[in-house]
Structure formats: C-alpha cells, structure tokens
Design a protein around this motif. Sequence first.
Motif, PDB file in Angstrom:
ATOM      1  N   ASP A  42     -17.713  15.722 -20.827  1.00  0.00           N
ATOM      2  CA  ASP A  42     -18.235  14.619 -20.022  1.00  0.00           C
ATOM      3  C   ASP A  42     -17.419  14.443 -18.748  1.00  0.00           C
ATOM      4  OD1 ASP A  42     -20.298  14.026 -21.781  1.00  0.00           O
ATOM      5  OD2 ASP A  42     -19.103  12.573 -22.909  1.00  0.00           O
ATOM      6  N   THR A  43     -16.105  14.495 -18.884  1.00  0.00           N
ATOM      7  CA  THR A  43     -15.230  14.381 -17.714  1.00  0.00           C
ATOM      8  C   THR A  43     -15.449  15.548 -16.765  1.00  0.00           C
ATOM      9  OG1 THR A  43     -13.546  13.179 -18.964  1.00  0.00           O
ATOM     10  CG2 THR A  43     -12.825  14.297 -16.964  1.00  0.00           C
ATOM     11  N   TYR A  44     -15.604  16.743 -17.319  1.00  0.00           N
ATOM     12  CA  TYR A  44     -15.823  17.929 -16.484  1.00  0.00           C
ATOM     13  C   TYR A  44     -17.142  17.824 -15.723  1.00  0.00           C
ATOM     14  CZ  TYR A  44     -16.100  22.908 -15.263  1.00  0.00           C
ATOM     15  OH  TYR A  44     -16.184  24.096 -14.596  1.00  0.00           O
ATOM     16  N   LEU A  45     -18.183  17.366 -16.400  1.00  0.00           N
ATOM     17  CA  LEU A  45     -19.487  17.229 -15.750  1.00  0.00           C
ATOM     18  C   LEU A  45     -19.458  16.160 -14.662  1.00  0.00           C
ATOM     19  CD1 LEU A  45     -21.759  17.527 -18.894  1.00  0.00           C
ATOM     20  CD2 LEU A  45     -21.824  19.057 -16.924  1.00  0.00           C
ATOM     21  N   ARG A  46     -18.653  15.136 -14.870  1.00  0.00           N
ATOM     22  CA  ARG A  46     -18.597  14.031 -13.915  1.00  0.00           C
ATOM     23  C   ARG A  46     -17.698  14.338 -12.724  1.00  0.00           C
ATOM     24  NH1 ARG A  46     -16.960  10.730 -17.222  1.00  0.00           N
ATOM     25  NH2 ARG A  46     -14.753  10.513 -16.624  1.00  0.00           N
ATOM     26  N   THR A  47     -16.585  15.050 -12.961  1.00  0.00           N
ATOM     27  CA  THR A  47     -15.584  15.219 -11.908  1.00  0.00           C
ATOM     28  C   THR A  47     -15.370  16.663 -11.477  1.00  0.00           C
ATOM     29  OG1 THR A  47     -13.716  15.485 -13.442  1.00  0.00           O
ATOM     30  CG2 THR A  47     -14.372  13.216 -12.858  1.00  0.00           C
ATOM     31  N   GLY A  48     -15.856  17.612 -12.298  1.00  0.00           N
ATOM     32  CA  GLY A  48     -15.611  19.020 -12.000  1.00  0.00           C
ATOM     33  C   GLY A  48     -14.291  19.531 -12.516  1.00  0.00           C
ATOM     34  N   ARG A  49     -13.541  18.660 -13.211  1.00  0.00           N
ATOM     35  CA  ARG A  49     -12.259  19.058 -13.774  1.00  0.00           C
ATOM     36  C   ARG A  49     -12.005  18.251 -15.040  1.00  0.00           C
ATOM     37  NH1 ARG A  49      -6.386  19.274 -10.596  1.00  0.00           N
ATOM     38  NH2 ARG A  49      -5.286  20.493 -12.198  1.00  0.00           N
ATOM     39  N   ALA A  50     -11.667  18.947 -16.113  1.00  0.00           N
ATOM     40  CA  ALA A  50     -11.448  18.251 -17.387  1.00  0.00           C
ATOM     41  C   ALA A  50      -9.988  17.945 -17.636  1.00  0.00           C
ATOM     42  CB  ALA A  50     -12.000  19.087 -18.545  1.00  0.00           C
ATOM     43  N   ARG A  74     -24.346  21.935 -22.602  1.00  0.00           N
ATOM     44  CA  ARG A  74     -24.830  21.565 -21.270  1.00  0.00           C
ATOM     45  C   ARG A  74     -24.214  22.440 -20.186  1.00  0.00           C
ATOM     46  NH1 ARG A  74     -23.253  15.342 -21.262  1.00  0.00           N
ATOM     47  NH2 ARG A  74     -21.465  16.290 -22.369  1.00  0.00           N
ATOM     48  N   LEU A  75     -23.154  23.145 -20.532  1.00  0.00           N
ATOM     49  CA  LEU A  75     -22.461  23.997 -19.567  1.00  0.00           C
ATOM     50  C   LEU A  75     -22.774  25.449 -19.879  1.00  0.00           C
ATOM     51  CD1 LEU A  75     -19.168  21.974 -19.734  1.00  0.00           C
ATOM     52  CD2 LEU A  75     -20.658  22.129 -17.747  1.00  0.00           C
ATOM     53  N   GLY A  76     -23.389  26.129 -18.934  1.00  0.00           N
ATOM     54  CA  GLY A  76     -23.922  27.456 -19.211  1.00  0.00           C
ATOM     55  C   GLY A  76     -22.935  28.596 -19.140  1.00  0.00           C
ATOM     56  N   ASP A  77     -21.711  28.355 -18.642  1.00  0.00           N
ATOM     57  CA  ASP A  77     -20.742  29.442 -18.568  1.00  0.00           C
ATOM     58  C   ASP A  77     -19.447  29.021 -19.262  1.00  0.00           C
ATOM     59  OD1 ASP A  77     -19.264  27.795 -16.811  1.00  0.00           O
ATOM     60  OD2 ASP A  77     -20.279  28.633 -15.063  1.00  0.00           O
ATOM     61  N   THR A  78     -18.449  29.879 -19.192  1.00  0.00           N
ATOM     62  CA  THR A  78     -17.200  29.636 -19.911  1.00  0.00           C
ATOM     63  C   THR A  78     -16.137  28.972 -19.048  1.00  0.00           C
ATOM     64  OG1 THR A  78     -16.343  31.830 -19.342  1.00  0.00           O
ATOM     65  CG2 THR A  78     -17.628  31.636 -21.388  1.00  0.00           C
ATOM     66  N   ALA A  79     -16.493  28.597 -17.836  1.00  0.00           N
ATOM     67  CA  ALA A  79     -15.490  28.058 -16.921  1.00  0.00           C
ATOM     68  C   ALA A  79     -14.838  26.796 -17.477  1.00  0.00           C
ATOM     69  CB  ALA A  79     -16.124  27.768 -15.560  1.00  0.00           C
ATOM     70  N   TYR A  80     -15.619  25.931 -18.110  1.00  0.00           N
ATOM     71  CA  TYR A  80     -15.064  24.683 -18.640  1.00  0.00           C
ATOM     72  C   TYR A  80     -14.064  24.964 -19.766  1.00  0.00           C
ATOM     73  CZ  TYR A  80     -14.846  20.801 -21.932  1.00  0.00           C
ATOM     74  OH  TYR A  80     -14.411  19.864 -22.823  1.00  0.00           O
TER      75      TYR A  80
END
Length: 344
Positions: A42-50, A74-80
Amino acid sequence: MTTIAVIPGDGIGPEVTAPALDVLDALGLDARTDVLGHVNADTYLRTGRALSETDLDRIRPCRATLLGAVGDPRLGDTAYVRSILTTLRLELDLYVNYRPVKLWHDRLSPLREPSRRAVDCVIVRENTEGLYSGVGGSTRTGTDHEIAMDVDLSTHQGVARVLDFAFSVARTSVCLVDKANAVRNGGQLWQRCWRAAQDRHPHVATSHLYVDAAAMRLATDPTAFDVIVTNNSYGDILSDLTAALAGGIGVAASANLNPTTGQGLFEPVHGSAPDIAGAGTANPLAAILSVALLAEHLGRADQAERVRGAVAAAVARGHVTPDLGGSLGTKEAGAAVLAELARA
C-alpha cells in the motif's frame, strides 16, 4: 535491551507474524519490538517507495528483524519485492541465507522409503551475489531483436566467506554444489575458494556435486546431506526442494545473516500467498520456526529448542493447519504451539 524490528508486510504476512510474536513474547527474551507496519505494498503504491531511509535508520541498530512476507498481485513486476528484500540484504550485507530443513513428522514426507525420509540438513546459500545481484540489462526491448542479459556475479570475498560459514555450522560434512563444468569462470572461482576452504577446515568431511546431480540425490535420499553450500540461484531452488521433502513451505524458515556484524533478518519462505490472504488458514509454523532461528541468533539456543520441541509436539498431535493434514486456522495453530510451550 535488544530491539527486534518487525515488518509484517503483505498478504498472509501479518496473519502469520501475529502468532510468531506471541511465541516470541512467551520466550521472555528481554527484547522489545519495533513494528514497521507501514512497510508494505500500500505504501509502495501510494508513494513509489516502501522502505524509506528513515525505516532503514530504525532497522540498522537492531540485531534482528522479523519479516512476515512481501508481495502483492496489484504489482505486475518484482521491483517492489526487490526494493525491500534486496535492499535489506545489501544494506545490512546479509551474505548468508541459512535454511535448516528437518522432517517434523514421518507422515509429512512425500518419500516412499522410510529410511530416507528423515531429512535434517542445512542449505547455506550465498545471498548477495550471483544471478540475483541485479547486474545486467537489455536492449531493443519489446522487439524481435531484443537482447537480455543477467550477470552471474561471483567475487572471491563473497564466495570465500560463505564457504567458511558453511564449515562453521557443519556437524559432519559439507557438500559444495555448483555447475563448474558448464559455468566455467564463476565455477573456477568457486572451486579455487573451495579448495582453500577445505585446507582451512581439514577435520570436516567434504564432497562436491553438480547441481543437477544434487537435485536428484536430494529427491531420492536427502539423509545423505548435512550442509549444502551453493550460490544464490541454486540455493534458492534446492532449499525449496528440501522444504518439500520436509512437509512443504509452510514449515520452512530462513535466516539472512551477517556473522561478522551480528545482524540477521528472519522470515518464512512461503511468500505473501494472496490467494489465501484473509482466509485465516495460513500455516504459522514457518514464521514461528523463524522466531526459533532468531532466538538462536540472539544467543538463546535453549529457547530456540523449546520452540522447535513445541512445534514438533503440535505436529505430532495433528494440531495444525489444513496443508499439514489438520483442520485448525492460523490463530488456533499458533495457540497450539503456545500450549505445547506451556506444557513443556
């Protein structure tokens, strides 16, 4: 007082972390927890950084971090996922991935031959280099002429130190697993470091297998191994295979360690399992066994054995979740381990 950072994470992560923390509390380790509940998708989706620099400043002073799971559909790649796991491993230089595997009850083994079921070994995996180092790239992406490259990075320092750790935890023997006959440059480096490590530890029995032969041997007779040491990608695969031989990833715990600094990250290996998140059926034993590794890391081997004994007793009584043949939910399975702790 020791501070333990806690990252519950995503999916079933918070669900399995809760009973694991109950067990940690029951051990009375004279430790406080610092829960970073906001480090998630959720934090990653909101801010771009977890995982922020402020979060890392809270984690760095801690000797131990307990992680539930990270990953979100919800995140399609492994970056998160990489932004948390890879960042923690590199920032804390957690160069050892330590995966002990033990069969907790005979009925959990998929092997037909009883004499070969009693797996009790350790996979020591180099944790910061190899194919997962992030070195590589691609060009002409998305076209018929695309070229992609991932570098299998090995350094003398990285290989030598993980080999020495493997010898330090061996009870009887160490087996090096590589593919030096096909991956020649990295393979030659691992082989040179292996020969030097053998000279430094002359009283430990040693053997060597190529990774394909090691996989076949594990699948037929895992009792042949004490410690397996290997690179990042081979260790990732072989440790999941050994977990399956011991009852599945629901009982697979792991530690990411820096033996020099004394820091460690402890986590179940099952991931966030979004398909069952919220159902209350996730198996908490891998997270609880990760707490046992954490206690051992803090110098409380006695308490770690108490946890393992309680897990073994709960499994023997069938007080487990459906993946292990029981009918309990996550909370109830955690409570069963707590009851065994109290009974012991």
